[in-house]
Design a protein around this motif. Structure first.
Motif, PDB file in Angstrom:
ATOM      1  N   GLY A 158       2.521  10.273 -34.936  1.00 51.45           N
ATOM      2  CA  GLY A 158       3.427  11.408 -35.007  1.00 51.45           C
ATOM      3  C   GLY A 158       3.430  12.315 -33.804  1.00 51.45           C
ATOM      4  N   SER A 159       2.686  11.970 -32.744  1.00 48.45           N
ATOM      5  CA  SER A 159       2.675  12.834 -31.559  1.00 48.45           C
ATOM      6  C   SER A 159       4.059  12.935 -30.936  1.00 48.45           C
ATOM      7  CB  SER A 159       1.667  12.309 -30.529  1.00 48.45           C
ATOM      8  OG  SER A 159       2.023  11.017 -30.077  1.00 48.45           O
ATOM      9  N   ILE A 160       4.884  11.906 -31.088  1.00 49.36           N
ATOM     10  CA  ILE A 160       6.219  11.967 -30.487  1.00 49.36           C
ATOM     11  C   ILE A 160       7.102  13.013 -31.169  1.00 49.36           C
ATOM     12  CG2 ILE A 160       6.120   9.568 -29.708  1.00 49.36           C
ATOM     13  CD1 ILE A 160       8.125   8.888 -31.966  1.00 49.36           C
ATOM     14  N   LYS A 161       6.717  13.428 -32.379  1.00 47.79           N
ATOM     15  CA  LYS A 161       7.479  14.499 -33.041  1.00 47.79           C
ATOM     16  C   LYS A 161       7.046  15.874 -32.534  1.00 47.79           C
ATOM     17  CE  LYS A 161       8.752  12.014 -37.242  1.00 47.79           C
ATOM     18  NZ  LYS A 161       8.764  11.993 -38.714  1.00 47.79           N
ATOM     19  N   LYS A 162       5.862  15.949 -31.942  1.00 45.19           N
ATOM     20  CA  LYS A 162       5.368  17.213 -31.412  1.00 45.19           C
ATOM     21  C   LYS A 162       5.823  17.449 -29.972  1.00 45.19           C
ATOM     22  CE  LYS A 162       1.201  16.885 -34.280  1.00 45.19           C
ATOM     23  NZ  LYS A 162      -0.283  16.723 -34.278  1.00 45.19           N
ATOM     24  N   ASN A 163       5.959  16.361 -29.216  1.00 40.83           N
ATOM     25  CA  ASN A 163       6.272  16.536 -27.799  1.00 40.83           C
ATOM     26  C   ASN A 163       7.760  16.384 -27.472  1.00 40.83           C
ATOM     27  OD1 ASN A 163       6.710  13.719 -27.828  1.00 40.83           O
ATOM     28  ND2 ASN A 163       4.651  13.276 -27.071  1.00 40.83           N
ATOM     29  N   GLY A 164       8.586  16.171 -28.494  1.00 37.46           N
ATOM     30  CA  GLY A 164      10.025  16.145 -28.281  1.00 37.46           C
ATOM     31  C   GLY A 164      10.629  14.771 -28.035  1.00 37.46           C
ATOM     32  N   ILE A 165       9.796  13.753 -27.872  1.00 39.83           N
ATOM     33  CA  ILE A 165      10.323  12.417 -27.585  1.00 39.83           C
ATOM     34  C   ILE A 165      11.091  11.864 -28.784  1.00 39.83           C
ATOM     35  CG2 ILE A 165       9.690  10.041 -27.005  1.00 39.83           C
ATOM     36  CD1 ILE A 165       7.284  11.198 -25.472  1.00 39.83           C
ATOM     37  N   TYR A 166      10.584  12.095 -29.985  1.00 40.29           N
ATOM     38  CA  TYR A 166      11.261  11.620 -31.190  1.00 40.29           C
ATOM     39  C   TYR A 166      12.682  12.187 -31.266  1.00 40.29           C
ATOM     40  CZ  TYR A 166      12.349  11.088 -36.180  1.00 40.29           C
ATOM     41  OH  TYR A 166      12.961  10.796 -37.382  1.00 40.29           O
ATOM     42  N   ASP A 167      12.818  13.487 -31.044  1.00 41.74           N
ATOM     43  CA  ASP A 167      14.147  14.108 -31.118  1.00 41.74           C
ATOM     44  C   ASP A 167      15.090  13.511 -30.080  1.00 41.74           C
ATOM     45  OD1 ASP A 167      13.335  15.748 -33.184  1.00 41.74           O
ATOM     46  OD2 ASP A 167      12.846  17.443 -31.875  1.00 41.74           O
ATOM     47  N   ALA A 168      14.571  13.221 -28.880  1.00 44.15           N
ATOM     48  CA  ALA A 168      15.404  12.626 -27.835  1.00 44.15           C
ATOM     49  C   ALA A 168      15.867  11.225 -28.228  1.00 44.15           C
ATOM     50  CB  ALA A 168      14.633  12.581 -26.520  1.00 44.15           C
ATOM     51  N   VAL A 169      14.988  10.465 -28.865  1.00 46.48           N
ATOM     52  CA  VAL A 169      15.342   9.120 -29.318  1.00 46.48           C
ATOM     53  C   VAL A 169      16.412   9.183 -30.405  1.00 46.48           C
ATOM     54  CG1 VAL A 169      14.481   7.071 -30.530  1.00 46.48           C
ATOM     55  CG2 VAL A 169      13.122   8.101 -28.688  1.00 46.48           C
ATOM     56  N   ILE A 170      16.199  10.043 -31.396  1.00 46.98           N
ATOM     57  CA  ILE A 170      17.160  10.159 -32.498  1.00 46.98           C
ATOM     58  C   ILE A 170      18.521  10.602 -31.980  1.00 46.98           C
ATOM     59  CG2 ILE A 170      17.690  11.370 -34.643  1.00 46.98           C
ATOM     60  CD1 ILE A 170      15.419   9.245 -34.781  1.00 46.98           C
ATOM     61  N   GLU A 171      18.537  11.513 -31.030  1.00 42.86           N
ATOM     62  CA  GLU A 171      19.802  11.974 -30.458  1.00 42.86           C
ATOM     63  C   GLU A 171      20.580  10.801 -29.850  1.00 42.86           C
ATOM     64  OE1 GLU A 171      21.471  14.969 -26.932  1.00 42.86           O
ATOM     65  OE2 GLU A 171      19.325  14.883 -27.398  1.00 42.86           O
TER      66      GLU A 171
END
Length: 396
Positions: free
Chosen positions: A41-54
């Motif tokens: 879940g670190s990608i949800k803390k550092n913003g990478i997850y949001d960039a992928v979903i976008e």
């Protein structure tokens, strides 16, 4: 130099902002519903997850998520991913993370097209996994180290004894990999440095194979090793040094890209990885750390056991560490000493004892390391030889 075939089918999108190609590139490979896999879940803390979903939403790509892939990925995560992919009608896999997530997703890609249990996916006597098709896979790298973003192999942990087993096939090369050095800025120091140790070991195990006339491969390899030695310490000083992060990330990719530094050489058994995997299995130790702990002891053992190969170790010392000692034996030992200094500089444990390994476990680890045969190529390593190396690494 032996004959070889060289192919790297993976396209690398390297640099800042390359996430912008994600959605449309998945679609060019026929993807419409993506299995999105990541770790803790670190990608949800550092913003990478949001960039992928976008980017997935922008391209109108449906998705199913597989989260919680562990370090030293377990076969259970692979089985869960295969089930999710099949039940939800996915047609593409996107791995976002470090080597563990990427490795798990390669095994998933193999398993969704495999008529049998996931435990039958591992390499057989041919040296490859028994597969004939695989789901398309892309990766977004968030931690440099394993090189899985540009190769065809994966290591999966299996069973109660946590045995490391290999999945490998050309069909498992990612279709493309997004490599943005900024995505590694938030990686903790310990894991960043363990990744650097992993990269260096990949390079060394392809270098110390045999003194064949593969000069192009070896000189390129020496250059990449020097970059790792120089830039890992820069990251320690400034974790947001973009150029240092970029060089380490690309070194990770190049170290195993098509196994380019082995071309024309005898195929090695990667003895350090063979021993290191058993330390990870027993102690759940970070992979790169195990390699840093074992490499100096392995080098000294090999120099002693196979003195005919001393010139390779002396060449390493001179060309990688710029040592100017004419005597091969003295140069080789100075090279090992400088390597030990590097590991200390990047804050790796000094020895197995300091890393928490119990001396009474060394014989068990040695036996497990050679369960599938002897290791090594310059010097053959059976259980007794592996135990000697472990004992030397125990005290440092």
């Amino acid at each position: 130099m032996d004959n070889f075939i060289y192919s790297i089918p993976t396209t690398a999108y390297f640099g800042k902002g390359q996430i912008k190609v994600l959605g449309e590139t998945i679609k060019t490979y026929g993807g419409s519903k993506v299995l999105l896999a990541y770790g803790g879940g670190s990608i949800k803390k550092n913003g990478i997850y949001d960039a992928v979903i976008e980017q997935l939403d922008k391209a109108d790509l449906a998705r199913v998520e597989l989260s919680g892939i562990q370090p030293n990925p377990r076969i259970e995560s692979v089985e869960e991913g295969i089930d999710l992919f099949r039940r939800n009608g996915c047609d593409f896999i996107l791995a976002v993370g470090g080597g563990s997530t990427l490795d798990a997703c390669k095994a998933i890609a193999a398993g969704v097209e495999f008529d049998g249990p996931a435990t039958d996916l591992f390499v057989n006597e041919s040296g490859l996994s028994p597969i004939y098709d695989a789901a398309p896979l892309a990766t977004i790298l968030t931690m440099a180290g394993t090189g899985s973003e540009m190769d065809m192999g994966a290591v999966i942990t299996v069973g109660e004894d946590h045995k490391k087993k290999v999945v490998m096939h050309p069909l498992l090369n990612p279709r493309f990999s997004i490599l943005d050095p900024e995505y590694t800025f938030s990686v903790p120091e310990y894991h960043s440095m363990a990744g650097a140790a992993d990269i260096l070991c990949h390079l060394m195990e392809q270098y110390f194979t045999n003194d064949v006339a593969a000069k192009v491969q070896d000189r390129m390899n020496e250059g990449v090793m020097k970059v790792v030695l120089e830039d890992a310490v820069k990251i320690l000083a400034n974790p947001q040094d973009y150029d240092a992060r970029a060089n380490i990330m690309w070194a990770s990719s190049m170290a195993l890209a098509g196994f380019q530094f082995l071309l024309g050489k005898p195929s090695p058994t990667f003895p350090l990885h063979g021993m290191g995997h058993e330390l990870s299995s027993m102690y759940d130790m970070t992979h790169g750390v195990t390699l840093a702990l074992l490499t100096p002891a392995w080098m000294r053992h090999t120099i002693s056991a196979a003195p005919e190969h001393l010139p390779i170790f002396a060449r390493f010392a001179r060309n990688v560490f710029d040592i100017r000692e004419e005597d091969d034996a003295k140069a080789a030992e100075q090279g090992v000493a400088r390597l030990v200094e590097f590991y200390a500089a990047i804050k790796m444990p000094a020895n197995l004892r300091d890393a928490g390994v119990r001396e009474e476990d060394l014989a068990v680890i040695a036996g497990k390391a050679v369960e599938n045969g002897k290791l090594g190529i310059l010097a053959s390593l059976g259980k007794d030889e592996v135990l000697q190396i472990l004992r030397a690494a125990f005290t440092g």
